[in-house]
Design a protein around this motif. Structure first.
Motif, PDB file in Angstrom:
ATOM      1  N   LYS A 151       2.436  -7.189  10.988  1.00  0.00           N
ATOM      2  CA  LYS A 151       3.605  -5.700  12.062  1.00  0.00           C
ATOM      3  C   LYS A 151       2.524  -6.026  13.339  1.00  0.00           C
ATOM      4  O   LYS A 151       3.932  -6.692  14.120  1.00  0.00           O
ATOM      5  N   ARG A 152       2.107  -5.243  13.163  1.00  0.00           N
ATOM      6  CA  ARG A 152       1.273  -5.151  14.376  1.00  0.00           C
ATOM      7  C   ARG A 152       0.861  -6.504  15.090  1.00  0.00           C
ATOM      8  O   ARG A 152       0.243  -7.135  16.436  1.00  0.00           O
ATOM      9  N   LEU A 188      -5.682  -9.179   2.721  1.00  0.00           N
ATOM     10  CA  LEU A 188      -5.091  -7.461   2.179  1.00  0.00           C
ATOM     11  C   LEU A 188      -4.824  -7.484   4.432  1.00  0.00           C
ATOM     12  O   LEU A 188      -3.976  -6.432   4.090  1.00  0.00           O
ATOM     13  N   ALA A 189      -6.305  -8.406   5.496  1.00  0.00           N
ATOM     14  CA  ALA A 189      -5.907  -7.354   6.451  1.00  0.00           C
ATOM     15  C   ALA A 189      -4.880  -7.671   7.000  1.00  0.00           C
ATOM     16  O   ALA A 189      -4.443  -6.668   8.158  1.00  0.00           O
ATOM     17  N   TYR A 190      -4.492  -8.959   6.646  1.00  0.00           N
ATOM     18  CA  TYR A 190      -3.355  -9.563   6.981  1.00  0.00           C
ATOM     19  C   TYR A 190      -2.165  -8.702   6.985  1.00  0.00           C
ATOM     20  O   TYR A 190      -1.125  -8.779   7.971  1.00  0.00           O
ATOM     21  N   ILE A 191      -1.828  -8.291   5.627  1.00  0.00           N
ATOM     22  CA  ILE A 191      -0.566  -8.037   5.335  1.00  0.00           C
ATOM     23  C   ILE A 191      -0.548  -7.295   5.854  1.00  0.00           C
ATOM     24  O   ILE A 191       0.719  -6.257   6.536  1.00  0.00           O
ATOM     25  N   LEU A 192      -1.461  -6.082   5.366  1.00  0.00           N
ATOM     26  CA  LEU A 192      -1.479  -4.849   6.453  1.00  0.00           C
ATOM     27  C   LEU A 192      -1.136  -4.451   7.568  1.00  0.00           C
ATOM     28  O   LEU A 192      -0.715  -3.826   8.634  1.00  0.00           O
ATOM     29  N   LEU A 193      -1.818  -5.584   8.534  1.00  0.00           N
ATOM     30  CA  LEU A 193      -1.320  -5.544  10.028  1.00  0.00           C
ATOM     31  C   LEU A 193      -0.479  -6.527  10.602  1.00  0.00           C
ATOM     32  O   LEU A 193      -0.064  -6.673  11.748  1.00  0.00           O
ATOM     33  N   TYR A 236      -5.861  -6.149  18.377  1.00  0.00           N
ATOM     34  CA  TYR A 236      -5.075  -6.780  17.647  1.00  0.00           C
ATOM     35  C   TYR A 236      -5.819  -8.596  17.033  1.00  0.00           C
ATOM     36  O   TYR A 236      -4.896  -8.676  16.773  1.00  0.00           O
TER      37      TYR A 236
END
Length: 218
Positions: free
Chosen positions: A92-93, A85-90, A114
Motif C-alpha cells: 500500500k505504501r 512478505l516485505a512486498y505484501i506488508l509495504l 520507499y
C-alpha cells in the motif's frame, strides 16, 4: 557462495543511481533499463576475466531449470520469502508513494525511502531469478504477463492479480508443452510461449472489444 560478494557489490554500484532516480533527477524506467543492460554485459566480461568457461556463460543466459539442483532452490527460499512478505506488508505504501506522492506527503510517508526499498527488493528478486532460471526466461516472465495485464485491466488491483495469474498459467502451459514434445528445450519453449500466449490473449481481447463496439453502434 559468490552471492555473498556479488549482490552487495552490485547494490553498492547501483545505490547512487537509485538515489538520483528517487529524487527525480533521472528517469526511473530509462535508468532501470540502462542498469539492466550494463549488468548483463558486465556478467560475461567478469566471467571472461575470471577465466570462466563458456558453459557457465551459457547457463547464465539459458539455465537448464529442469536440472537445477534442489539445494539451490532451498538456499534462496528463506530470502525470497522475506522479500515477498516485505512486498505484501509495504504494498500500500509502495503504491501511494509511486502513484500519488502528494497524498504520501500528507500521510507523512517518506517517498524517497520507499522508492529505494522497492527498487532494492525488485533488484534482489530479479537477481535471484536470473541466478536460478537464466536471464531470458526471467525477462520473459517479468515483461509478458505484466504488459498483457496492463493492456487488459483498468484497475491496479486487477493488474496485479492478472499478472500473477498469467505468469502461473503461462509457466505451467509452457512446461506441459515442453514435456509433450521431448525434443523441445525447456527454456526457449517457455520464452516463446510467454510471448505468443500474451499476444494471442491480447488479440482475442481486442477482437471481443471491437465486436462489442460494433454491436453497440448498431
Amino acid at each position: 557462495r559468490m552471492d555473498g560478494y556479488i549482490f552487495p557489490v552490485a547494490y553498492l554500484i547501483s545505490l547512487p543511481f537509485i538515489y538520483l532516480m528517487s529524487r527525480g533527477i533521472l528517469n526511473a524506467e530509462s535508468l532501470m533499463a540502462a542498469l539492466l543492460v550494463f549488468f548483463m554485459g558486465l556478467m560475461p566480461l567478469t566471467n571472461a576475466i575470471a577465466g570462466g568457461s563458456e558453459l557457465i556463460l551459457l547457463k547464465l543466459y539459458f539455465s537448464e531449470i529442469l536440472y537445477t539442483p534442489v539445494g539451490l532452490f532451498k538456499h534462496y527460499i528463506p530470502f525470497l520469502t522475506i522479500a515477498l512478505l516485505a512486498y505484501i506488508l509495504l504494498l500500500k505504501r509502495f503504491i501511494i508513494s509511486d502513484f500519488d506522492p502528494h497524498q504520501a506527503k500528507l500521510q507523512k510517508i517518506p517517498v524517497s525511502l520507499y522508492n529505494i526499498i522497492f527498487y532494492c527488493l525488485t533488484g534482489y528478486i530479479i537477481a535471484v531469478s536470473v541466478r536460478v532460471m537464466g536471464i531470458y526466461i526471467t525477462m520473459s516472465a517479468l515483461l509478458a504477463p505484466s504488459l498483457l495485464a496492463l493492456s487488459i485491466f483498468n484497475s491496479l488491483r486487477m493488474v496485479i492479480i492478472g499478472t500473477i495469474l498469467f505468469t502461473i498459467l503461462f509457466s505451467i502451459s509452457g512446461f506441459v508443452l515442453s514435456f509433450s514434445f521431448d525434443k523441445l528445450p525447456t527454456e526457449p519453449t517457455l520464452i516463446v510461449f510467454f510471448g505468443l500466449a500474451a499476444i494471442g490473449i491480447w488479440g482475442v481481447y481486442i477482437l471481443i472489444k471491437t465486436f462489442k463496439r460494433k454491436n453497440q453502434s448498431n
